[in-house]
Design an enzyme around this catalytic site. Sequence first.
Site, mmCIF file in Angstrom:
data_model
loop_
_atom_site.group_PDB
_atom_site.id
_atom_site.type_symbol
_atom_site.label_atom_id
_atom_site.label_comp_id
_atom_site.label_asym_id
_atom_site.label_seq_id
_atom_site.Cartn_x
_atom_site.Cartn_y
_atom_site.Cartn_z
ATOM 1 N N HIS A 1 -16.701 31.541 44.449
ATOM 2 C CA HIS A 1 -16.229 30.835 43.587
ATOM 3 C C HIS A 1 -15.746 29.146 43.780
ATOM 4 C CE1 HIS A 1 -12.747 30.466 46.225
ATOM 5 N NE2 HIS A 1 -12.804 31.796 46.960
ATOM 6 N N GLU B 1 -12.029 39.286 48.212
ATOM 7 C CA GLU B 1 -11.811 38.577 49.336
ATOM 8 C C GLU B 1 -11.196 39.667 50.354
ATOM 9 O OE1 GLU B 1 -12.684 36.899 51.684
ATOM 10 O OE2 GLU B 1 -12.639 34.952 50.900
#
Length: 299
Positions: free
Chosen positions: A81, A184
Amino acid sequence: MNSPPFLRFTTVTGYFHQDDPATDPDSFDYVKSNFGLIEKQYDEHLGVEQIDSQWRRFDAHIKRLNASDTKKLKVLFLGRHGEGIHNVAERKYGTKKWDDYWSLQDGDEDGIWVDARLTDQGRCQARVAHAAWEQQIEAGIPSPESYYVSPLNRCLETAQITFQGLGIPGADPFRPTIKELLRETMGQHTCDRRSTASEIAEEYPEYRFEAEFPEEDKLWDPEVRESNEHRNDRLRALLNDIFAHDESTYISLTAHSGAITSTLEVLGHRRFPLVTGAVIPVLVSVEKGAPSQPESQSS
């Protein structure tokens, strides 16, 4: 639901500069290097050497190998990202103060980082990735046949900016599948706590959820931070699930630094840290087999 069969997956080296130990991750530029594809000829008699595009030669080579081998080759495009609000906050406070205190808070006077969103710089990095894909599409890169994305907002927006409007199959309209395990490192850090499924669906109505995606975030724990070993197990389970149910050869995953680090590790790929917004392709051999330690193999 029956569990997917165990699959053995290993990195196949020799096709991308990123799997070469001589390539420095700190200075490597995926945009200027055709995503890292190595210029090479292939030892075969299908006229591949007559194809004018290196990416098309690569694709023809992979198709030939997949047609004649019990192992199946897949190419993963792993995208990190763009810069998030939490990335800025960590730089502002320093990693130690961030880990010890600020990462446990919802935000500060400069912003909120629960389920952290992209900064303007992060959106710019995603637009760079979009332009890079446009350039590579013109150069003949095989378009991803499947798209998967983390449920955290910074990945949802990065993927949208990167792929929406490219005019390739699966990206117009862009409808990736949201995978809960593609997250994550989980726990404690509020930036890694996701929004509800309803909130995600309202903001990204064309995105699809994997089956049985829960409304609430049941994985994030405010008290316990996920270990690297547990994160590796989680990403190994994700890859096993994708490879068991998805016949695609070219697969895009938009995720996070930690998730990509674990993905590379369980694939037996060398460590290759990505800056925010960067992309790394990995050629993977997939076959049914008994559990074992990952190992890379050369072309």
